[in-house]
Design an enzyme around this catalytic site. Structure first.
Site, short mmCIF file in Angstrom:
data_model
loop_
_atom_site.label_atom_id
_atom_site.label_comp_id
_atom_site.label_asym_id
_atom_site.label_seq_id
_atom_site.Cartn_x
_atom_site.Cartn_y
_atom_site.Cartn_z
N THR A 26 5.10 1.76 13.68
CA THR A 26 3.66 1.64 13.95
C THR A 26 3.26 2.19 15.33
OG1 THR A 26 1.93 -0.02 14.34
CG2 THR A 26 4.15 -0.73 14.74
N ASP A 27 1.98 2.57 15.42
CA ASP A 27 1.40 2.96 16.72
C ASP A 27 1.31 1.75 17.66
OD1 ASP A 27 -0.47 1.83 14.93
OD2 ASP A 27 -2.17 2.75 15.93
N TYR A 71 3.49 -8.43 16.69
CA TYR A 71 3.75 -7.45 15.62
C TYR A 71 4.43 -6.21 16.21
CZ TYR A 71 2.61 -3.76 12.20
OH TYR A 71 2.66 -2.70 11.32
N GLN A 94 0.83 -1.22 0.00
CA GLN A 94 0.00 0.00 0.00
C GLN A 94 0.85 1.26 0.00
OE1 GLN A 94 -3.85 0.01 2.21
NE2 GLN A 94 -2.59 -1.04 3.74
#
Ligand SMILES: NC(=O)c1ccc[n+]([C@@H]2O[C@H](COP(=O)([O-])OP(=O)(O)OC[C@H]3O[C@@H](n4cnc5c(N)ncnc54)[C@H](OP(=O)(O)O)[C@@H]3O)[C@@H](O)[C@H]2O)c1
Length: 286
Positions: free
Chosen positions: A102-103, A126, A12
């Site tokens: 990432t958050d 993750y 993406q």
């Protein structure tokens, strides 16, 4: 002319970066997964030494949050060892490295936006693998940008497309309303990458669209903007987990505050991310 090596060019974000750079004179070298697995140190060192890029943009990752829980080894290989390898190679080549995180490095127990100086504490495999990747990048190369983003949607499998797909066959969808975050379009994040890449303002950044919302309210806005009549049933994470027992734990509150962007803004010409609602409208071509 700047030479930019792009990993994960078909994901993406990779697609959005290629679009963002379409009118830039920089030469983009897209390196797909089939050409080079980022967890293969020898392959990464060879490719970087052959190409001699000025910049490496790493959009490659293992992004299946539930999959990472079941396959922690692979998560560590791709999300921690991968960026480590790119950092070693970037340092050798004197290249800048832009790495995306990432958050989900936060536990989500906060009640105000997390800024870059807040201590991370991931609650999923993750998140842990991505945090290790961040550490390697910051320790192993000098000219790095780490950008933590969240709830990303672009050209690929994502929440917006899933909701629009479900609305074709369902009058009602159940969506969690007790997880709050910052939906961010890949196009906006690519714009931020493009902005930072041309600076020497190295370091850790939060890169998200402004504002915050829950998944349920996000779904409602997607349906409202695209004229769908599908109803959203608000459910708790607990109820969702009962329905999907294999799912990984996700932070309840993972709103990111972009303190670093505002700190460099005077020199950086005041770069700002769009609101999540504006970015969503743009994504839906409205
Ligand atoms: N998606 C989100 O909601 C979200 C949220 C926060 C942060 N992020 C971060 O944002 C970044 C971009 O995410 P995205 O949504 O654009 O990801 P994506 O659509 O899943 O794309 C990931 C890309 O990485 C490639 N890839 C996977 N394993 C690889 C490997 N071992 N070596 C080389 N390439 C590999 C994939 O290629 P193949 O498909 O050919 O394997 C794919 O092109 C990632 O760092 C992710 O952690 C994403």
């Amino acid at each position: 002319m700047r030479k930019i090596m792009l990993t994960g060019p078909d994901g993406q974000l990779g697609r959005a970066v290629r679009k963002e750079y379409a009118n830039d004179e920089a030469q983009i070298i897209s390196v797909a997964h089939s050409d080079m697995a980022i967890e293969d140190l020898d392959a990464v060192l060879k490719r970087v030494s052959d190409e001699k890029p000025d910049v490496i943009i790493n959009c490659a990752a293992y992004t299946d949050v539930d999959g990472c829980e079941r396959n922690t080894h692979l998560a560590g290989r791709i999300n921690a060892v991968g960026p480590r390898n790119l950092a070693i190679a970037a340092q050798k080549a004197g290249a800048k490295l832009i790495h995306i995180s990432t958050d989900y490095v936060f536990d989500g127990c906060g009640n105000r936006p997390y800024v870059e100086s807040d201590p991370p504490c991931p609650v999923s495999a993750y998140g842990r693998s991505k945090l290790m990747g961040e550490k390697y990048v910051s320790e192993l190369c000098h000219k790095y940008f780490i950008i933590r983003t969240a709830w990303l949607y672009g050209d690929g499998k994502n929440f917006v497309r899933t909701m629009l797909g479900l609305s074709e066959s369902h009058d009602e969808v159940s969506v969690v309303d007790d997880q709050v975050g910052c939906p961010t379009s890949a196009a906006e994040l690519a714009r931020m990458i493009h902005f930072l890449e041309r600076t020497e303002q190295y370091g850790l950044y939060h890169g998200v669209c402004t504002g915050q919302t829950s998944w349920a309210d996000f779904a409602e806005e997607i349906f409202r903007l695209s004229g769908r009549t599908t109803r959203v049933r608000h459910i708790s994470s607990e109820e969702y987990e009962r329905m999907n027992p294999q799912s990984a734990r996700r932070p309840a509150y993972s709103v990111l505050g972009d303190q670093m962007l505002s700190l460099i803004a005077p020199e950086g010409g005041g770069f700002e991310m769009k609101t999540w609602q504006e970015a969503l409208k743009e994504y839906l071509n409205l």
